[in-house]
Design a protein around this motif. Structure first.
Motif, PDB file in Angstrom:
ATOM      1  N   ASP A  33      12.287  -8.470   4.093  1.00  0.00           N
ATOM      2  CA  ASP A  33      11.260  -8.222   5.109  1.00  0.00           C
ATOM      3  C   ASP A  33      11.789  -7.387   6.270  1.00  0.00           C
ATOM      4  OD1 ASP A  33       9.310  -9.545   3.667  1.00  0.00           O
ATOM      5  OD2 ASP A  33       9.719 -11.474   4.628  1.00  0.00           O
ATOM      6  N   SER A  34      13.118  -7.312   6.407  1.00  0.00           N
ATOM      7  CA  SER A  34      13.695  -6.515   7.492  1.00  0.00           C
ATOM      8  C   SER A  34      14.105  -5.111   7.036  1.00  0.00           C
ATOM      9  CB  SER A  34      14.916  -7.235   8.080  1.00  0.00           C
ATOM     10  OG  SER A  34      15.992  -7.209   7.151  1.00  0.00           O
ATOM     11  N   PHE A  35      13.866  -4.783   5.765  1.00  0.00           N
ATOM     12  CA  PHE A  35      14.236  -3.457   5.273  1.00  0.00           C
ATOM     13  C   PHE A  35      13.461  -2.379   6.028  1.00  0.00           C
ATOM     14  CE2 PHE A  35      15.608  -4.731   0.680  1.00  0.00           C
ATOM     15  CZ  PHE A  35      16.616  -5.518   1.201  1.00  0.00           C
ATOM     16  N   THR A  36      14.083  -1.242   6.194  1.00  0.00           N
ATOM     17  CA  THR A  36      13.495  -0.153   6.979  1.00  0.00           C
ATOM     18  C   THR A  36      12.147   0.294   6.443  1.00  0.00           C
ATOM     19  OG1 THR A  36      15.701   0.595   7.595  1.00  0.00           O
ATOM     20  CG2 THR A  36      13.907   2.170   7.886  1.00  0.00           C
ATOM     21  N   ASP A  37      12.056   0.569   5.123  1.00  0.00           N
ATOM     22  CA  ASP A  37      10.785   1.065   4.587  1.00  0.00           C
ATOM     23  C   ASP A  37      10.647   0.746   3.114  1.00  0.00           C
ATOM     24  OD1 ASP A  37       8.457   2.377   3.849  1.00  0.00           O
ATOM     25  OD2 ASP A  37       9.301   4.379   4.024  1.00  0.00           O
ATOM     26  N   VAL A  38       9.891  -0.306   2.836  1.00  0.00           N
ATOM     27  CA  VAL A  38       9.438  -0.620   1.489  1.00  0.00           C
ATOM     28  C   VAL A  38       7.943  -0.896   1.637  1.00  0.00           C
ATOM     29  CG1 VAL A  38       9.809  -2.009  -0.586  1.00  0.00           C
ATOM     30  CG2 VAL A  38      11.671  -1.703   1.027  1.00  0.00           C
ATOM     31  N   LYS A  39       7.252   0.098   2.183  1.00  0.00           N
ATOM     32  CA  LYS A  39       5.835  -0.049   2.487  1.00  0.00           C
ATOM     33  C   LYS A  39       4.983   0.563   1.384  1.00  0.00           C
ATOM     34  CE  LYS A  39       6.679   0.051   7.428  1.00  0.00           C
ATOM     35  NZ  LYS A  39       8.009   0.613   7.631  1.00  0.00           N
ATOM     36  N   PRO A  40       3.920  -0.139   0.994  1.00  0.00           N
ATOM     37  CA  PRO A  40       3.039   0.375  -0.051  1.00  0.00           C
ATOM     38  C   PRO A  40       2.031   1.368   0.498  1.00  0.00           C
ATOM     39  CG  PRO A  40       2.242  -1.732   0.691  1.00  0.00           C
ATOM     40  CD  PRO A  40       3.528  -1.469   1.444  1.00  0.00           C
ATOM     41  N   ALA A  41       1.529   2.195  -0.374  1.00  0.00           N
ATOM     42  CA  ALA A  41       0.437   3.082   0.013  1.00  0.00           C
ATOM     43  C   ALA A  41      -0.887   2.370  -0.238  1.00  0.00           C
ATOM     44  CB  ALA A  41       0.507   4.397  -0.753  1.00  0.00           C
ATOM     45  N   ASN A  42      -1.170   2.021  -1.470  1.00  0.00           N
ATOM     46  CA  ASN A  42      -2.474   1.427  -1.793  1.00  0.00           C
ATOM     47  C   ASN A  42      -2.360   0.184  -2.656  1.00  0.00           C
ATOM     48  OD1 ASN A  42      -4.376   3.085  -0.454  1.00  0.00           O
ATOM     49  ND2 ASN A  42      -3.836   4.720  -1.869  1.00  0.00           N
ATOM     50  N   GLU A  43      -1.535  -0.737  -2.264  1.00  0.00           N
ATOM     51  CA  GLU A  43      -1.445  -2.025  -2.939  1.00  0.00           C
ATOM     52  C   GLU A  43      -0.879  -3.032  -1.948  1.00  0.00           C
ATOM     53  OE1 GLU A  43       1.823  -2.476  -5.994  1.00  0.00           O
ATOM     54  OE2 GLU A  43       1.934  -0.312  -5.667  1.00  0.00           O
ATOM     55  N   SER A  44      -0.858  -4.285  -2.356  1.00  0.00           N
ATOM     56  CA  SER A  44      -0.347  -5.295  -1.437  1.00  0.00           C
ATOM     57  C   SER A  44       1.146  -5.097  -1.223  1.00  0.00           C
ATOM     58  CB  SER A  44      -0.601  -6.701  -2.002  1.00  0.00           C
ATOM     59  OG  SER A  44       0.283  -6.962  -3.080  1.00  0.00           O
ATOM     60  N   ARG A  45       1.608  -5.487  -0.051  1.00  0.00           N
ATOM     61  CA  ARG A  45       3.033  -5.330   0.273  1.00  0.00           C
ATOM     62  C   ARG A  45       3.898  -6.136  -0.698  1.00  0.00           C
ATOM     63  NH1 ARG A  45       5.799  -3.849   5.307  1.00  0.00           N
ATOM     64  NH2 ARG A  45       7.957  -4.473   5.051  1.00  0.00           N
ATOM     65  N   GLY A  46       3.483  -7.365  -0.979  1.00  0.00           N
ATOM     66  CA  GLY A  46       4.253  -8.209  -1.886  1.00  0.00           C
ATOM     67  C   GLY A  46       4.327  -7.628  -3.288  1.00  0.00           C
ATOM     68  N   GLY A  47       3.207  -7.147  -3.789  1.00  0.00           N
ATOM     69  CA  GLY A  47       3.167  -6.544  -5.118  1.00  0.00           C
ATOM     70  C   GLY A  47       4.010  -5.280  -5.195  1.00  0.00           C
ATOM     71  N   PHE A  48       3.931  -4.469  -4.155  1.00  0.00           N
ATOM     72  CA  PHE A  48       4.713  -3.226  -4.125  1.00  0.00           C
ATOM     73  C   PHE A  48       6.203  -3.531  -4.059  1.00  0.00           C
ATOM     74  CE2 PHE A  48       6.751   0.280  -1.774  1.00  0.00           C
ATOM     75  CZ  PHE A  48       6.468   1.325  -2.647  1.00  0.00           C
ATOM     76  N   GLN A  49       6.593  -4.474  -3.194  1.00  0.00           N
ATOM     77  CA  GLN A  49       8.008  -4.856  -3.104  1.00  0.00           C
ATOM     78  C   GLN A  49       8.518  -5.356  -4.443  1.00  0.00           C
ATOM     79  OE1 GLN A  49       8.989  -7.707  -0.051  1.00  0.00           O
ATOM     80  NE2 GLN A  49       9.119  -6.156   1.534  1.00  0.00           N
ATOM     81  N   LYS A  50       7.754  -6.228  -5.080  1.00  0.00           N
ATOM     82  CA  LYS A  50       8.181  -6.792  -6.358  1.00  0.00           C
ATOM     83  C   LYS A  50       8.346  -5.693  -7.393  1.00  0.00           C
ATOM     84  CE  LYS A  50       7.038 -10.269  -9.780  1.00  0.00           C
ATOM     85  NZ  LYS A  50       6.132 -11.303 -10.207  1.00  0.00           N
ATOM     86  N   ARG A  51       7.392  -4.799  -7.483  1.00  0.00           N
ATOM     87  CA  ARG A  51       7.458  -3.695  -8.447  1.00  0.00           C
ATOM     88  C   ARG A  51       8.638  -2.779  -8.148  1.00  0.00           C
ATOM     89  NH1 ARG A  51       5.292   1.192  -8.461  1.00  0.00           N
ATOM     90  NH2 ARG A  51       3.880   0.830  -6.728  1.00  0.00           N
ATOM     91  N   THR A  52       8.856  -2.473  -6.876  1.00  0.00           N
ATOM     92  CA  THR A  52       9.964  -1.605  -6.461  1.00  0.00           C
ATOM     93  C   THR A  52      11.302  -2.267  -6.758  1.00  0.00           C
ATOM     94  OG1 THR A  52       8.606  -0.580  -4.741  1.00  0.00           O
ATOM     95  CG2 THR A  52      10.998  -0.419  -4.481  1.00  0.00           C
ATOM     96  N   PHE A  53      11.443  -3.524  -6.375  1.00  0.00           N
ATOM     97  CA  PHE A  53      12.703  -4.234  -6.612  1.00  0.00           C
ATOM     98  C   PHE A  53      12.984  -4.372  -8.109  1.00  0.00           C
ATOM     99  CE2 PHE A  53      12.366  -6.667  -2.296  1.00  0.00           C
ATOM    100  CZ  PHE A  53      12.571  -5.476  -1.623  1.00  0.00           C
ATOM    101  N   ASN A  54      11.958  -4.700  -8.898  1.00  0.00           N
ATOM    102  CA  ASN A  54      12.154  -4.816 -10.345  1.00  0.00           C
ATOM    103  C   ASN A  54      12.609  -3.483 -10.945  1.00  0.00           C
ATOM    104  OD1 ASN A  54      11.495  -7.532 -10.489  1.00  0.00           O
ATOM    105  ND2 ASN A  54       9.378  -7.170 -11.042  1.00  0.00           N
ATOM    106  N   ALA A  55      11.993  -2.389 -10.524  1.00  0.00           N
ATOM    107  CA  ALA A  55      12.366  -1.071 -11.054  1.00  0.00           C
ATOM    108  C   ALA A  55      13.804  -0.721 -10.685  1.00  0.00           C
ATOM    109  CB  ALA A  55      11.406  -0.003 -10.521  1.00  0.00           C
ATOM    110  N   LEU A  56      14.224  -1.042  -9.473  1.00  0.00           N
ATOM    111  CA  LEU A  56      15.598  -0.748  -9.072  1.00  0.00           C
ATOM    112  C   LEU A  56      16.590  -1.688  -9.752  1.00  0.00           C
ATOM    113  CD1 LEU A  56      15.089   0.194  -5.322  1.00  0.00           C
ATOM    114  CD2 LEU A  56      15.609   1.720  -7.236  1.00  0.00           C
TER     115      LEU A  56
END
Length: 174
Positions: A33-56
Protein backbone atom coordinates in the motif's frame (compact mmCIF):
# COMPACT_ATOMS: atom_id res chain seq x y z
CA UNK A 1 4.02 -17.15 -3.54
CA UNK A 2 6.35 -20.04 -4.38
CA UNK A 3 7.12 -21.37 -7.83
CA UNK A 4 8.90 -24.53 -8.88
CA UNK A 5 9.38 -25.16 -12.56
CA UNK A 6 10.37 -28.58 -13.83
CA UNK A 7 10.49 -30.10 -17.25
CA UNK A 8 10.02 -33.68 -16.02
CA UNK A 9 6.58 -33.62 -17.64
CA UNK A 10 8.34 -33.64 -20.99
CA UNK A 11 10.09 -36.87 -20.06
CA UNK A 12 6.86 -38.38 -18.77
CA UNK A 13 5.22 -37.52 -22.07
CA UNK A 14 7.75 -39.74 -23.79
CA UNK A 15 9.75 -37.00 -25.44
CA UNK A 16 13.50 -37.24 -25.24
CA UNK A 17 14.59 -33.94 -23.79
CA UNK A 18 16.85 -32.97 -20.93
CA UNK A 19 15.18 -32.82 -17.52
CA UNK A 20 15.82 -29.47 -15.87
CA UNK A 21 14.51 -27.97 -12.71
CA UNK A 22 14.78 -24.36 -11.85
CA UNK A 23 15.62 -22.69 -8.61
CA UNK A 24 12.72 -22.27 -6.24
CA UNK A 25 11.44 -18.69 -6.14
CA UNK A 26 9.70 -16.94 -3.29
CA UNK A 27 8.44 -13.39 -3.84
CA UNK A 28 7.12 -11.25 -1.00
CA UNK A 29 5.53 -7.83 -1.32
CA UNK A 30 6.44 -5.71 1.70
CA UNK A 31 3.84 -3.05 2.53
CA UNK A 32 2.42 -2.76 -1.01
CA UNK A 33 0.00 0.00 0.00
CA UNK A 34 3.01 2.31 0.37
CA UNK A 35 4.42 1.57 -3.10
CA UNK A 36 4.95 4.64 -5.25
CA UNK A 37 2.67 3.65 -8.14
CA UNK A 38 0.64 0.50 -8.58
CA UNK A 39 -2.48 2.39 -9.55
CA UNK A 40 -5.12 0.94 -11.87
CA UNK A 41 -6.64 2.72 -14.81
CA UNK A 42 -10.05 1.04 -15.08
CA UNK A 43 -10.32 -1.67 -12.46
CA UNK A 44 -10.31 -2.00 -8.71
CA UNK A 45 -7.04 -1.24 -6.95
CA UNK A 46 -7.00 -4.63 -5.25
CA UNK A 47 -7.66 -6.51 -8.47
CA UNK A 48 -5.02 -4.54 -10.36
CA UNK A 49 -2.42 -5.05 -7.61
CA UNK A 50 -3.11 -8.78 -7.50
CA UNK A 51 -2.87 -9.12 -11.29
CA UNK A 52 0.31 -7.01 -11.41
CA UNK A 53 1.99 -8.86 -8.54
CA UNK A 54 1.04 -12.27 -9.98
CA UNK A 55 2.47 -11.32 -13.40
CA UNK A 56 5.73 -10.13 -11.85
CA UNK A 57 5.96 -13.22 -9.62
CA UNK A 58 5.56 -15.38 -12.73
CA UNK A 59 8.26 -13.34 -14.43
CA UNK A 60 10.69 -13.82 -11.53
CA UNK A 61 9.93 -17.56 -11.79
CA UNK A 62 10.61 -17.47 -15.52
CA UNK A 63 14.00 -15.86 -14.89
CA UNK A 64 14.76 -18.47 -12.22
CA UNK A 65 14.46 -21.21 -14.83
CA UNK A 66 18.06 -20.43 -15.77
CA UNK A 67 19.32 -20.88 -12.19
CA UNK A 68 20.59 -24.27 -10.96
CA UNK A 69 18.23 -26.79 -9.45
CA UNK A 70 18.31 -26.85 -5.66
CA UNK A 71 18.88 -23.15 -5.26
CA UNK A 72 16.32 -20.83 -3.71
CA UNK A 73 15.87 -17.24 -4.82
CA UNK A 74 14.01 -15.18 -2.20
CA UNK A 75 12.90 -11.72 -3.31
CA UNK A 76 11.26 -9.09 -1.10
CA UNK A 77 9.87 -6.18 -3.11
CA UNK A 78 9.86 -2.96 -1.08
CA UNK A 79 8.73 -0.48 -3.75
CA UNK A 80 7.27 -0.48 -7.23
CA UNK A 81 6.70 2.46 -9.53
CA UNK A 82 5.12 1.46 -12.82
CA UNK A 83 5.98 3.30 -16.02
CA UNK A 84 3.66 6.23 -16.67
CA UNK A 85 0.95 7.82 -14.56
CA UNK A 86 -2.78 7.25 -14.26
CA UNK A 87 -4.90 10.23 -15.32
CA UNK A 88 -8.64 10.77 -15.71
CA UNK A 89 -9.34 10.45 -19.43
CA UNK A 90 -11.15 13.80 -19.40
CA UNK A 91 -7.98 15.48 -18.12
CA UNK A 92 -5.87 14.26 -21.02
CA UNK A 93 -8.47 14.94 -23.70
CA UNK A 94 -9.83 11.44 -24.33
CA UNK A 95 -13.43 12.10 -23.37
CA UNK A 96 -15.30 12.78 -20.20
CA UNK A 97 -16.81 9.46 -19.19
CA UNK A 98 -16.96 9.23 -15.44
CA UNK A 99 -14.73 6.53 -14.00
CA UNK A 100 -12.56 6.00 -17.06
CA UNK A 101 -8.91 6.60 -16.40
CA UNK A 102 -5.88 5.81 -18.53
CA UNK A 103 -2.22 5.13 -17.84
CA UNK A 104 -0.34 7.70 -19.88
CA UNK A 105 3.26 6.69 -20.64
CA UNK A 106 5.74 9.53 -21.00
CA UNK A 107 9.53 9.43 -20.89
CA UNK A 108 9.58 11.34 -17.60
CA UNK A 109 7.58 8.68 -15.69
CA UNK A 110 10.20 5.93 -15.59
CA UNK A 111 9.66 2.46 -14.13
CA UNK A 112 11.44 1.64 -10.86
CA UNK A 113 11.58 -1.28 -8.49
CA UNK A 114 13.33 -1.75 -5.16
CA UNK A 115 13.85 -5.17 -3.65
CA UNK A 116 16.23 -7.27 -1.64
CA UNK A 117 17.14 -10.78 -2.63
CA UNK A 118 19.00 -13.79 -1.35
CA UNK A 119 20.09 -16.71 -3.49
CA UNK A 120 20.89 -19.82 -1.44
CA UNK A 121 22.10 -23.30 -2.31
CA UNK A 122 20.43 -26.56 -1.33
CA UNK A 123 22.06 -26.51 2.11
CA UNK A 124 20.77 -22.98 2.79
CA UNK A 125 24.17 -21.30 2.37
CA UNK A 126 24.00 -17.83 0.83
CA UNK A 127 25.44 -17.62 -2.67
CA UNK A 128 24.47 -13.99 -3.35
CA UNK A 129 22.37 -11.33 -1.71
CA UNK A 130 21.85 -7.61 -2.13
CA UNK A 131 19.52 -4.67 -1.79
CA UNK A 132 18.54 -3.59 -5.28
CA UNK A 133 17.12 -0.32 -6.54
CA UNK A 134 16.76 -0.24 -10.30
CA UNK A 135 15.23 2.22 -12.71
CA UNK A 136 15.21 2.50 -16.48
CA UNK A 137 15.57 6.06 -17.68
CA UNK A 138 15.66 4.94 -21.33
CA UNK A 139 12.72 2.57 -21.03
CA UNK A 140 10.94 3.93 -24.10
CA UNK A 141 13.94 3.25 -26.32
CA UNK A 142 14.32 -0.44 -25.45
CA UNK A 143 12.90 -3.72 -26.66
CA UNK A 144 9.89 -3.46 -24.36
CA UNK A 145 8.39 -0.87 -26.67
CA UNK A 146 7.94 -3.61 -29.26
CA UNK A 147 5.98 -5.74 -26.76
CA UNK A 148 3.20 -3.21 -26.38
CA UNK A 149 0.58 -5.87 -25.62
CA UNK A 150 2.19 -6.69 -22.27
CA UNK A 151 1.12 -4.08 -19.74
CA UNK A 152 4.30 -4.71 -17.74
CA UNK A 153 6.73 -4.85 -20.67
CA UNK A 154 8.82 -1.93 -19.42
CA UNK A 155 9.10 -3.32 -15.90
CA UNK A 156 9.91 -6.83 -17.10
CA UNK A 157 12.58 -5.57 -19.49
CA UNK A 158 14.18 -3.56 -16.67
CA UNK A 159 14.20 -6.61 -14.36
CA UNK A 160 15.51 -8.88 -17.15
CA UNK A 161 18.42 -6.52 -17.86
CA UNK A 162 19.31 -6.42 -14.15
CA UNK A 163 19.04 -10.22 -13.86
CA UNK A 164 21.24 -10.84 -16.90
CA UNK A 165 23.91 -8.54 -15.49
CA UNK A 166 23.67 -9.54 -11.81
CA UNK A 167 23.20 -13.30 -12.12
CA UNK A 168 25.53 -14.01 -15.03
CA UNK A 169 27.96 -15.89 -12.78
CA UNK A 170 25.31 -18.31 -11.47
CA UNK A 171 23.12 -18.86 -14.55
CA UNK A 172 23.40 -22.39 -15.93
CA UNK A 173 20.72 -22.51 -18.65
CA UNK A 174 20.04 -20.04 -21.44
Amino acid sequence: MKYRSAFSAILLAGLSAPVWSAAEVEVKWEDPDSFTDVKPANESRGGFQKRTFNALEEYFAELAESLPDGQKWSVTVTNLDLAGQVWPSSFVGFGSSAGTDIRLIKEIDIPRIAFSYTLTDASGETIKSADVNIKDMGFMDGLARKRHRDNLAYEKEMIREWFNEEMTDVVVKQ
